[in-house]
Design a protein around this motif. Structure first.
Motif, PDB file in Angstrom:
ATOM      1  N   ASN A  40     -16.972 -24.544 -35.439  1.00  0.00           N
ATOM      2  CA  ASN A  40     -17.741 -25.149 -36.526  1.00  0.00           C
ATOM      3  C   ASN A  40     -16.819 -26.111 -37.272  1.00  0.00           C
ATOM      4  O   ASN A  40     -16.234 -25.755 -38.301  1.00  0.00           O
ATOM      5  CB  ASN A  40     -18.273 -24.075 -37.475  1.00  0.00           C
ATOM      6  N   ARG A 105     -15.869 -14.966 -38.565  1.00  0.00           N
ATOM      7  CA  ARG A 105     -16.197 -16.337 -38.158  1.00  0.00           C
ATOM      8  C   ARG A 105     -16.177 -16.495 -36.637  1.00  0.00           C
ATOM      9  O   ARG A 105     -16.866 -17.356 -36.092  1.00  0.00           O
ATOM     10  CB  ARG A 105     -15.178 -17.316 -38.747  1.00  0.00           C
ATOM     11  N   PRO A 267     -21.608 -18.868 -39.387  1.00  0.00           N
ATOM     12  CA  PRO A 267     -22.734 -18.881 -38.474  1.00  0.00           C
ATOM     13  C   PRO A 267     -22.654 -17.877 -37.355  1.00  0.00           C
ATOM     14  O   PRO A 267     -23.638 -17.640 -36.696  1.00  0.00           O
ATOM     15  CB  PRO A 267     -22.695 -20.310 -37.912  1.00  0.00           C
TER      16      PRO A 267
END
Length: 282
Positions: A40, A105, A267
């Motif tokens: 990301n 993460r 996410p």
């Protein structure tokens, strides 16, 4: 103070194995940080967090490798310097690296939910209570130095390494509870954490003063070494706890929850309700 019985082979092992373990930990963190940035790019991962982790690994290396480690075997002052590095300074740096958030993460969603469930479980809530963390980190010092336990660790290599593990884990727990940037499911308010930190400061001062005066301590070492170790605990502990207080203030975000939106949640592995750490972005 009785020293550990070392042979040339055991000395090499006690140097090589910690060095390899520390390098492996550093490599694992760097790999996860790279994955977080690649997975990301908009969210990224803070190089400041990475620098904190490398600082913690460096401090552990200073404590566990020559010249400090051999000195700690021979002199109580070396032991106390080692204790400060392993139990107070390195944990603060490692905790400021936000390793739990990094894991969340980068883990797959299923693994991330499993880890979050563990962190929110009743046993984790109990262990992460400031009073429990205080007892494990600071309260255990009275047991170590006012009973024969410390003298046992000087002649038993396994007990010696278990003591190192206790210093590190309890130090990380206390730093996490007081000022860790990783979210905690039941962390109390700033005032309660400052009270716990104040109790820790007072306890370190009392233990070090009793040690300096020779009251009730059970340490088989020359008086000058015990007094030198007490001074290291007194002044070194004060500096470490002031740094912890500074970290608490720096990470305090009074309106953090109100600003959190779904777009700021990681996410992948981070489950709903697990907030983004301030400053964790690149």
């Amino acid at each position: 103070m009785p020293a550990h019985g070392h042979t040339a082979g055991s000395s090499v092992q006690e140097t090589l194995l910690p060095a390899l373990a520390l390098l492996a930990c550093a490599g694992a963190y760097l790999l996860l940080a790279h994955r977080a940035r690649r997975g990301n790019p908009a969210l990224g991962w803070s190089r400041r967090r990475t620098a904190w982790f490398m600082t913690g690994i460096f401090l552990l290396g200073v404590a566990l490798l020559p010249p400090v480690a051999p000195f700690a075997h021979e002199d109580f002052r070396g032991h106390m310097a080692q204790h400060m590095l392993i139990g107070m300074y390195a944990p603060l740096a490692l905790v400021l690296a936000a390793p739990v958030t990094l894991l969340l993460r980068t883990l797959p969603a299923t693994r991330g939910r499993q880890l979050t469930a563990v962190l929110h479980s009743p046993p984790a809530r109990v262990i992460a209570h400031p009073a429990v963390a205080l007892a494990l980190s600071t309260g255990s010092l009275a047991v170590l130095y006012f009973t024969p336990l410390y003298n046992t660790t000087t002649s038993n290599p396994a007990a010696h390494w278990l003591l190192h593990a206790h210093f590190l884990l309890s130090g990380c727990l206390f730093a996490y509870v007081i000022a860790g940037p990783d979210p905690a499911p039941s962390r109390p308010g700033v005032r309660a954490r400052l009270v716990c930190l104040g109790v820790a400061i007072a306890a370190h001062a009392v233990i070090s003063q009793l040690m300096y005066g020779g009251f009730w301590v059970d340490i088989h070492a020359p008086v000058e070494q015990v007094q030198g170790g007490a001074e290291i605990m007194y002044y070194g502990g004060d500096v470490a706890e002031l740094l912890l207080a500074a970290a608490l203030v720096a990470n305090w975000r009074p309106d953090h929850r109100s600003r959190t939106t779904p777009s700021t949640v990681a996410p992948q592995g981070m489950s709903e309700g697990w907030e983004r750490v301030p400053g964790a972005g690149g």
